[in-house]
Design a protein around this motif. Structure first.
Motif, PDB file in Angstrom:
ATOM      1  N   ALA A 277       0.840  -1.214   0.000  1.00 52.86           N
ATOM      2  CA  ALA A 277       0.000   0.000   0.000  1.00 52.86           C
ATOM      3  C   ALA A 277       0.868   1.255   0.000  1.00 52.86           C
ATOM      4  CB  ALA A 277      -0.919  -0.010   1.223  1.00 52.86           C
ATOM      5  N   PHE A 278       1.968   1.221   0.750  1.00 55.19           N
ATOM      6  CA  PHE A 278       2.882   2.377   0.827  1.00 55.19           C
ATOM      7  C   PHE A 278       3.527   2.639  -0.536  1.00 55.19           C
ATOM      8  CE2 PHE A 278       6.843   4.563   1.577  1.00 55.19           C
ATOM      9  CZ  PHE A 278       6.631   5.376   2.684  1.00 55.19           C
ATOM     10  N   MET A 279       4.070   1.568  -1.142  1.00 52.39           N
ATOM     11  CA  MET A 279       4.705   1.738  -2.461  1.00 52.39           C
ATOM     12  C   MET A 279       3.670   2.196  -3.486  1.00 52.39           C
ATOM     13  SD  MET A 279       7.369  -1.438  -2.845  1.00 52.39           S
ATOM     14  CE  MET A 279       6.441  -2.707  -1.988  1.00 52.39           C
ATOM     15  N   CYS A 280       2.446   1.683  -3.351  1.00 53.13           N
ATOM     16  CA  CYS A 280       1.390   2.034  -4.305  1.00 53.13           C
ATOM     17  C   CYS A 280       1.012   3.511  -4.173  1.00 53.13           C
ATOM     18  CB  CYS A 280       0.169   1.146  -4.055  1.00 53.13           C
ATOM     19  SG  CYS A 280      -0.982   1.126  -5.415  1.00 53.13           S
ATOM     20  N   ARG A 281       0.896   3.990  -2.921  1.00 50.83           N
ATOM     21  CA  ARG A 281       0.576   5.403  -2.718  1.00 50.83           C
ATOM     22  C   ARG A 281       1.641   6.295  -3.358  1.00 50.83           C
ATOM     23  NH1 ARG A 281       1.564   7.652   3.061  1.00 50.83           N
ATOM     24  NH2 ARG A 281       3.709   7.578   2.239  1.00 50.83           N
ATOM     25  N   GLU A 282       2.916   5.934  -3.125  1.00 51.88           N
ATOM     26  CA  GLU A 282       4.012   6.749  -3.668  1.00 51.88           C
ATOM     27  C   GLU A 282       4.089   6.658  -5.195  1.00 51.88           C
ATOM     28  OE1 GLU A 282       4.985   8.516  -0.168  1.00 51.88           O
ATOM     29  OE2 GLU A 282       5.887   8.904  -2.135  1.00 51.88           O
ATOM     30  N   ALA A 283       3.379   5.680  -5.778  1.00 50.48           N
ATOM     31  CA  ALA A 283       3.349   5.538  -7.241  1.00 50.48           C
ATOM     32  C   ALA A 283       2.025   6.053  -7.813  1.00 50.48           C
ATOM     33  CB  ALA A 283       3.542   4.073  -7.626  1.00 50.48           C
ATOM     34  N   GLY A 284       1.241   6.749  -6.942  1.00 57.14           N
ATOM     35  CA  GLY A 284       0.003   7.377  -7.417  1.00 57.14           C
ATOM     36  C   GLY A 284      -1.226   6.496  -7.325  1.00 57.14           C
ATOM     37  N   GLY A 285      -1.125   5.367  -6.598  1.00 62.50           N
ATOM     38  CA  GLY A 285      -2.254   4.448  -6.488  1.00 62.50           C
ATOM     39  C   GLY A 285      -2.910   4.499  -5.124  1.00 62.50           C
ATOM     40  N   ALA A 286      -3.696   3.447  -4.807  1.00 64.07           N
ATOM     41  CA  ALA A 286      -4.434   3.400  -3.547  1.00 64.07           C
ATOM     42  C   ALA A 286      -4.582   1.959  -3.082  1.00 64.07           C
ATOM     43  CB  ALA A 286      -5.816   4.037  -3.732  1.00 64.07           C
ATOM     44  N   ALA A 287      -5.007   1.781  -1.814  1.00 62.83           N
ATOM     45  CA  ALA A 287      -5.204   0.437  -1.264  1.00 62.83           C
ATOM     46  C   ALA A 287      -6.220   0.512  -0.130  1.00 62.83           C
ATOM     47  CB  ALA A 287      -3.886  -0.132  -0.734  1.00 62.83           C
ATOM     48  N   VAL A 288      -7.187  -0.441  -0.115  1.00 63.82           N
ATOM     49  CA  VAL A 288      -8.200  -0.457   0.943  1.00 63.82           C
ATOM     50  C   VAL A 288      -8.408  -1.869   1.456  1.00 63.82           C
ATOM     51  CG1 VAL A 288      -9.431   1.540  -0.044  1.00 63.82           C
ATOM     52  CG2 VAL A 288     -10.139  -0.797  -0.671  1.00 63.82           C
ATOM     53  N   ASN A 289      -9.126  -1.950   2.600  1.00 55.20           N
ATOM     54  CA  ASN A 289      -9.459  -3.274   3.157  1.00 55.20           C
ATOM     55  C   ASN A 289     -10.909  -3.626   2.794  1.00 55.20           C
ATOM     56  OD1 ASN A 289     -11.134  -1.779   4.783  1.00 55.20           O
ATOM     57  ND2 ASN A 289     -10.252  -2.482   6.737  1.00 55.20           N
ATOM     58  N   GLU A 290     -11.483  -4.641   3.417  1.00 57.14           N
ATOM     59  CA  GLU A 290     -12.813  -5.135   3.049  1.00 57.14           C
ATOM     60  C   GLU A 290     -13.934  -4.151   3.361  1.00 57.14           C
ATOM     61  OE1 GLU A 290     -14.997  -8.311   1.199  1.00 57.14           O
ATOM     62  OE2 GLU A 290     -12.839  -7.959   1.421  1.00 57.14           O
ATOM     63  N   ALA A 291     -13.628  -3.150   4.204  1.00 53.90           N
ATOM     64  CA  ALA A 291     -14.646  -2.131   4.534  1.00 53.90           C
ATOM     65  C   ALA A 291     -14.391  -0.846   3.740  1.00 53.90           C
ATOM     66  CB  ALA A 291     -14.617  -1.839   6.032  1.00 53.90           C
ATOM     67  N   GLY A 292     -13.411  -0.912   2.819  1.00 56.49           N
ATOM     68  CA  GLY A 292     -13.091   0.267   2.017  1.00 56.49           C
ATOM     69  C   GLY A 292     -12.254   1.288   2.768  1.00 56.49           C
ATOM     70  N   ILE A 293     -11.671   0.875   3.904  1.00 54.53           N
ATOM     71  CA  ILE A 293     -10.820   1.776   4.697  1.00 54.53           C
ATOM     72  C   ILE A 293      -9.399   1.743   4.135  1.00 54.53           C
ATOM     73  CG2 ILE A 293      -9.794   2.160   6.988  1.00 54.53           C
ATOM     74  CD1 ILE A 293     -12.321   0.752   8.150  1.00 54.53           C
ATOM     75  N   PRO A 294      -8.771   2.929   3.929  1.00 50.58           N
ATOM     76  CA  PRO A 294      -7.386   2.936   3.413  1.00 50.58           C
ATOM     77  C   PRO A 294      -6.449   2.106   4.294  1.00 50.58           C
ATOM     78  CG  PRO A 294      -8.322   5.138   3.340  1.00 50.58           C
ATOM     79  CD  PRO A 294      -9.304   4.276   4.111  1.00 50.58           C
ATOM     80  N   ILE A 295      -5.715   1.194   3.697  1.00 50.57           N
ATOM     81  CA  ILE A 295      -4.818   0.290   4.433  1.00 50.57           C
ATOM     82  C   ILE A 295      -3.824   1.074   5.297  1.00 50.57           C
ATOM     83  CG2 ILE A 295      -2.923  -1.359   4.119  1.00 50.57           C
ATOM     84  CD1 ILE A 295      -5.507  -2.734   3.524  1.00 50.57           C
ATOM     85  N   LEU A 296      -3.313   2.190   4.771  1.00 55.72           N
ATOM     86  CA  LEU A 296      -2.286   2.954   5.495  1.00 55.72           C
ATOM     87  C   LEU A 296      -2.847   3.651   6.729  1.00 55.72           C
ATOM     88  CD1 LEU A 296      -0.295   4.430   2.463  1.00 55.72           C
ATOM     89  CD2 LEU A 296       0.275   2.436   3.858  1.00 55.72           C
ATOM     90  N   GLU A 297      -4.180   3.770   6.805  1.00 56.56           N
ATOM     91  CA  GLU A 297      -4.802   4.444   7.961  1.00 56.56           C
ATOM     92  C   GLU A 297      -5.159   3.465   9.077  1.00 56.56           C
ATOM     93  OE1 GLU A 297      -3.844   7.619   6.305  1.00 56.56           O
ATOM     94  OE2 GLU A 297      -4.857   7.648   8.265  1.00 56.56           O
ATOM     95  N   ILE A 298      -4.977   2.155   8.839  1.00 57.29           N
ATOM     96  CA  ILE A 298      -5.378   1.159   9.850  1.00 57.29           C
ATOM     97  C   ILE A 298      -4.318   1.074  10.954  1.00 57.29           C
ATOM     98  CG2 ILE A 298      -5.955  -1.275  10.255  1.00 57.29           C
ATOM     99  CD1 ILE A 298      -6.762  -1.440   7.275  1.00 57.29           C
ATOM    100  N   GLN A 299      -4.721   1.364  12.188  1.00 59.69           N
ATOM    101  CA  GLN A 299      -3.802   1.273  13.322  1.00 59.69           C
ATOM    102  C   GLN A 299      -3.748  -0.180  13.784  1.00 59.69           C
ATOM    103  OE1 GLN A 299      -1.547   3.239  14.819  1.00 59.69           O
ATOM    104  NE2 GLN A 299      -1.094   1.337  15.944  1.00 59.69           N
TER     105      GLN A 299
END
Ligand code: FBP
Length: 328
Positions: A277-299
């Motif tokens: 998810a981190f590499m994807c964000r830095e390459a202009g992409g995105a990543a989410v979990n099954e609830a549509g929550i951004p992976i990088l925001e999950i504590q």
């Protein structure tokens, strides 16, 4: 006429100087490179040395441990310890948090050999890692870091000799190994906006076990994109970074054998999901979990926490995230 390429270390040195950063990160990255090259050597010679089989143990995830998992784990811990820069590490292959250098500066979260179903065949696997920094202003409580707090994340696709590294607010870069086993030619990776090369990547044998709405989304969209699946996250994400599209490992919620359901997902948050998810964000992409929550925001609450994963081109991830966020 000899052709000279910019080396990874020269690239990183200039990056550090440009951002007035210290040499500590260079020493840590030198350790990651040494570990990856050493693991690659053992993997390349694995068949002849009989190292591609089972080790006979079961890991904290309840999975059979491969001999190569143990070798990769031992090698990585050796180099992280020797760097003197790492406080503690979290590894897929270790039940407990691995305490290394109390005066270290970084936390490292890693999967020493990802894609275990490919190991017996010597097919592509991955060495995945995420790096976070200790609190330098005050006492450090060692709490688990969310992906948004990572300062870097990377992956080596073994034995292909490719290395991809995301640097916080500085993009995602790919490097290739040269004849001297040195990573060279920094190439900035940006997910292509053009959809004609986009691909979908998921384990098709699981699709009837996904949530109805995910199955419907696949039915509506699959004919638009090529389908590719290596069975190793690092390899599949490597393709997505180049061609665009989306890799997904959805939650398994409709398995005919309910015991095999995985509503929390299969992949691990801290050293698999957050890394790509981190590499994807830095390459202009995105990543989410099954609830549509951004992976990088999950504590993370626990260091082997699992997550469902949808990662890739922003347009596709946002499209499926819309239905994942709908309350049902
Ligand atoms: P391991 O770390 O145990 O290898 O599991 C992760 C992984 O192998 C990923 O690399 C890959 O994307 C996925 O699991 C493959 O799972 P499946 O075999 O169920 O498709």
């Amino acid at each position: 006429m000899i052709r000279f390429e910019q080396t990874f270390m020269n690239f990183l040195l200039q990056h550090q100087e440009r951002h007035n950063r210290t040499y500590h990160f260079l020493i840590l990255m030198d350790a990651m490179i040494s570990a990856a090259n050493h693991i690659q050597h053992y993997y390349l010679t694995g068949a002849l040395k009989g190292n591609l089989g089972l080790a006979g143990d079961i890991n904290v995830q309840g999975e059979d441990v491969m001999r190569m998992d143990q070798i990769a784990q031992e090698i990585t811990i050796h180099y992280l310890k020797a760097s003197g820069r790492v406080i503690h590490a979290i590894s897929e292959e270790s039940d407990e948090i691995i305490l290394l250098n109390p005066d270290g500066r970084y936390f490292v979260y890693f999967d020493p050999l990802d894609g275990s179903s490919n190991i017996p065949h010597g097919l592509p696997v991955g060495f995945l890692f995420g790096i976070a920094k200790r609190n330098l202003e005050g006492p450090e409580d060692g709490h688990l870091r969310a992906g948004r707090d990572y300062i870097a994340a990377g992956m080596f696709v073994i034995p292909t000799g490719t290395f991809t590294l995301g640097l916080k607010d500085a993009g995602t870069w790919r490097f290739h190994i040269d004849e001297t086993m040195t990573f060279v030619r920094p190439t900035r990776m940006t997910l292509p906006a053009e959809t004609k090369t986009w691909e979908l990547s998921f384990n098709a044998s699981n699709r009837r076990t996904y949530a109805e709405r995910v199955q419907e989304w696949i039915e509506e969209n699959e004919s638009k994109y090529a389908f590719r699946y290596l069975g190793a996250l690092a390899g599949d994400f490597h393709r997505i970074l180049s061609n665009g599209g989306m890799f997904m490992y959805p939650a398994i919620v409709n398995h005919p054998n309910p015991k095999k359901n995985r509503p929390e997902g299969k992949l691990r948050l801290m050293y698999e999901g957050a890394v790509v998810a981190f590499m994807c964000r830095e390459a202009g992409g995105a990543a989410v979990n099954e609830a549509g929550i951004p992976i990088l925001e999950i504590q993370p609450e626990k260091h082997h926490q699992r997550t469902a994963l949808y990662v890739g081109s922003k347009g596709l991830v946002e499209d499926i995230a819309k239905i994942l966020r709908e309350k049902r």
